[in-house]
Write an enzyme that holds these catalytic residues in place. Structure first.
Site, PDB file in Angstrom:
ATOM      1  N   GLU A 167      11.831   3.060   8.667  1.00 45.39           N
ATOM      2  CA  GLU A 167      10.363   3.030   8.635  1.00 45.39           C
ATOM      3  C   GLU A 167       9.952   1.578   8.441  1.00 45.39           C
ATOM      4  O   GLU A 167       9.967   1.052   7.334  1.00 45.39           O
ATOM      5  CB  GLU A 167       9.859   3.961   7.527  1.00 45.39           C
ATOM      6  CG  GLU A 167      10.276   5.411   7.820  1.00 45.39           C
ATOM      7  CD  GLU A 167      10.061   6.366   6.652  1.00 45.39           C
ATOM      8  OE1 GLU A 167       9.419   5.979   5.657  1.00 45.39           O
ATOM      9  OE2 GLU A 167      10.560   7.508   6.737  1.00 45.39           O
ATOM     10  N   HIS A 213      12.954   3.599   3.212  1.00 49.80           N
ATOM     11  CA  HIS A 213      13.615   4.276   4.323  1.00 49.80           C
ATOM     12  C   HIS A 213      13.798   3.219   5.408  1.00 49.80           C
ATOM     13  O   HIS A 213      12.806   2.732   5.968  1.00 49.80           O
ATOM     14  CB  HIS A 213      12.776   5.459   4.820  1.00 49.80           C
ATOM     15  CG  HIS A 213      12.714   6.573   3.820  1.00 49.80           C
ATOM     16  ND1 HIS A 213      11.588   7.330   3.606  1.00 49.80           N
ATOM     17  CD2 HIS A 213      13.674   7.043   2.972  1.00 49.80           C
ATOM     18  CE1 HIS A 213      11.849   8.235   2.664  1.00 49.80           C
ATOM     19  NE2 HIS A 213      13.098   8.077   2.263  1.00 49.80           N
ATOM     20  N   GLU A 237       1.784   6.275   4.154  1.00 47.30           N
ATOM     21  CA  GLU A 237       2.439   6.505   5.446  1.00 47.30           C
ATOM     22  C   GLU A 237       1.595   5.774   6.472  1.00 47.30           C
ATOM     23  O   GLU A 237       0.435   6.134   6.697  1.00 47.30           O
ATOM     24  CB  GLU A 237       2.476   8.003   5.757  1.00 47.30           C
ATOM     25  CG  GLU A 237       3.189   8.848   4.704  1.00 47.30           C
ATOM     26  CD  GLU A 237       4.705   8.792   4.819  1.00 47.30           C
ATOM     27  OE1 GLU A 237       5.215   8.275   5.842  1.00 47.30           O
ATOM     28  OE2 GLU A 237       5.385   9.261   3.894  1.00 47.30           O
ATOM     29  N   HIS A 297       5.628   3.609   3.690  1.00 44.12           N
ATOM     30  CA  HIS A 297       6.506   4.412   4.552  1.00 44.12           C
ATOM     31  C   HIS A 297       5.917   4.524   5.956  1.00 44.12           C
ATOM     32  O   HIS A 297       4.873   3.939   6.251  1.00 44.12           O
ATOM     33  CB  HIS A 297       6.674   5.819   3.965  1.00 44.12           C
ATOM     34  CG  HIS A 297       7.524   5.865   2.747  1.00 44.12           C
ATOM     35  ND1 HIS A 297       8.755   6.449   2.720  1.00 44.12           N
ATOM     36  CD2 HIS A 297       7.316   5.376   1.501  1.00 44.12           C
ATOM     37  CE1 HIS A 297       9.281   6.338   1.518  1.00 44.12           C
ATOM     38  NE2 HIS A 297       8.430   5.692   0.752  1.00 44.12           N
TER      39      HIS A 297
HETATM   40 ZN   LIG Z   1       9.717   7.395   4.289  1.00 41.44          ZN
END
Ligand SMILES: [Zn+2]
Ligand SMILES: *[C@@H]1O[C@H](CO)[C@@H](O)[C@H](O)[C@H]1NC(C)=O
Ligand SMILES: *[C@@H]1O[C@H](CO)[C@@H](O)[C@H](O)[C@H]1NC(C)=O
Ligand SMILES: *[C@@H]1O[C@H](CO)[C@@H](O)[C@H](O)[C@H]1NC(C)=O
Ligand SMILES: *[C@@H]1O[C@H](CO)[C@@H](O)[C@H](O)[C@H]1NC(C)=O
Length: 443
Positions: free
Chosen positions: A86, A83, A281, A190
């Site tokens: 990110e 992404h 994350e 992420h």
């Molecule tokens: Zn992501």
């Protein structure tokens, strides 16, 4: 270390000058190329393909034999920035690269890791998305998707339902890459939350969706892997550090329990590439200010290194016929944890099975042979830098040279479609639906 090397070591700066700024494509390329030049004996820089806009998808390999696989050396990978908005993972991987190359021969832990592991690092899977961000933002910026407006973490084949999307060049490149190496362990970096999330991200009742989760037969290993990362990150392990009321006990979660998604990369890795992957994350804010980057590096450094070491848990070896020829494409599975798409030996006859300490029965099935069962006990030495080594010699039996060639790859169609209890599927609750909508833009 010999004298010449020591002398060289004094000349080369210990800290290669990588600052804590964001590195756009050009600066990132320049850094990777200099590292590949300065540390040519332990690195290999290559591009696995191009983005929609023609930017290279760079991978830097670090290892004692960086250019090619060595029998017995497991392949590990980190992928970040799929992404594009990110951004923390992207910079952390550049700093990880610097840390690895500058500590080789100086720090026994890193030297040993480089000696025993081939580490593939892809700082950006979505360089177009990163460059497309106009106004960095914690919650939403343009650039999450690729240039064609596809979310790359929804773009892979899905084992549970048909994923009718146009496969993007970045996804194709990763799928092709996964076929070229026997990856064993991986993480996908992420931002937008603080948690280590493990497969599955999608599911059917047979994997536990009626209980709001979707578990693999290797759930014990996945929980352990996620804990290994989260427990060494002082903020992630608290489980409630982002201001969105999400609570993750010990900083880990099952992907589906958090919210289901279709076409994700971690499920694809586990099912089709025989590679255990988790999703990390790393920051509540997707695109934090540069001043915060040193803090993120401090919080994640120990986790990033410890996680790589986990590629050495369990058991590994080669499968041979009675003439000691290595056997490729032989099914090697642990009893009671069979994969829907059976794990097979690679072209060198190697297998790698990630397992926690304990006793297991390994089932080796070569075409034309009866299944061959072997008992193994994985010892409790957590500091080991190698999996238990167990070569398996198949007894003289069938005629391996004359067996028909079976189809070796699993079909790219939903594999769990016909599992029992599928008919018992119920609609997710309204609550579950709301949670899903609220969190659609993270992993
Ligand atoms: Zn992501
Ligand atoms: C590469 O080596 C040169 C010369 O020693 C040094 O100035 C530079 O900082 C090094 N860069 C990296 C990224 O290792
Ligand atoms: C790593 O490998 C190098 C070169 O092969 C060897 O000299 C060194 O002793 C090894 N170090 C460790 C810690 O395994
Ligand atoms: C897949 O999507 C295309 C384009 O939206 C559509 O025409 C096609 O019918 C879809 N196929 C299936 C099997 O859903
Ligand atoms: C061993 O694996 C084969 C092929 O996957 C399977 O057909 C067989 O039932 C397994 N045997 C045992 C005892 O688990």
């Amino acid at each position: 270390m010999d004298l010449a090397r020591l002398w060289l070591g004094l000349l080369l700066p210990l800290v290669a000058a990588l600052d804590f700024n964001y590195h756009h494509q050009e600066a990132m390329e320049a850094f990777l190329k200099t590292v590949a030049q300065n540390y040519s004996s332990i690195t290999h820089l290559h591009s696995i393909g191009k983005s929609v806009k023609g930017r290279n998808l760079w991978v830097l390999v670090v290892g004692r034999s960086p250019k090619e696989h060595r029998i017995g050396t497991p392949e590990f990978k980190y992928v970040a920035n799929m992404h594009g908005d990110e951004t923390v993972g992207r910079e952390l991987l550049l700093h990880l690269i610097e840390h690895l190359v500058t500590h080789d021969g100086r720090d026994p832990e890193i030297t040993n890791l480089i000696n025993t592991t081939r580490i593939h690092i892809m700082p950006s899977m979505n360089p177009d998305g990163f460059e497309a961000v106009q106004k960095p933002d914690c919650y939403y910026s343009e650039g999450r998707e690729n240039y064609n407006h596809y979310d790359l973490n929804r773009n892979f084949p899905d084992a549970f339902e048909f994923n009718n999307v146009s496969r993007q060049p970045e996804t194709e490149a990763v799928m092709k890459w996964l076929k070229t190496e026997t990856f064993v362990l991986s993480a996908n970096l992420h931002g937008g939350a603080l948690v280590a999330s493990y497969p599955f991200d999608n599911g059917v009742p047979a994997t536990g969706t009626l209980h709001s989760r979707s578990l693999t037969p290797d759930d014990d290993v996945f929980q352990y892997l996620a804990h290994t990362y989260a427990s060494r990150n002082p903020n992630m392990k608290k489980g409630d550090q982002c201001k969105n009321n999400m609570k993750f006990p010990n900083g880990v979660t099952n992907g589906y329990s958090w919210y289901p998604l279709l076409g994700g990369m971690q499920d694809y890795n586990y099912i089709w590439a025989q590679c255990f992957e988790i999703t990390l994350e790393l920051s509540c804010c997707k695109y934090p200010r540069e001043e915060k980057l040193p803090l993120f590096w401090n919080d994640n450094k120990a986790s990033l290194i410890e996680y790589i070491k986990q590629v050495h848990i369990g058991v590994k070896g080669q499968v041979f016929d009675h003439n000691r020829n290595p056997l490729p494409n032989v099914i090697v599975e642990v009893q009671d944890r069979t994969h829907i798409c059976p794990y097979r030996t690679n072209r060198f006859g190697e297998y790698y099975l990630l397992l926690l300490p304990g006793s297991y029965v390994i089932n080796v099935t070569a075409p034309g042979h009866e299944p061959h069962l072997t008992k193994v006990t994985i010892p409790e030495n957590s500091q080991s830098s190698s999996a238990l080594k167990k070569d398996i010699l198949l007894p003289d039996g069938g005629h391996l040279d004359h067996v028909p060639v079976v189809s070796l790859s699993c079909p790219m169609a939903p594999l769990y479609r016909n599992l029992p209890s599928r008919s018992a599927a119920t609609k997710p609750s309204l609550f579950f639906f709301l949670v899903t909508v609220l969190h659609l833009f993270l992993k």
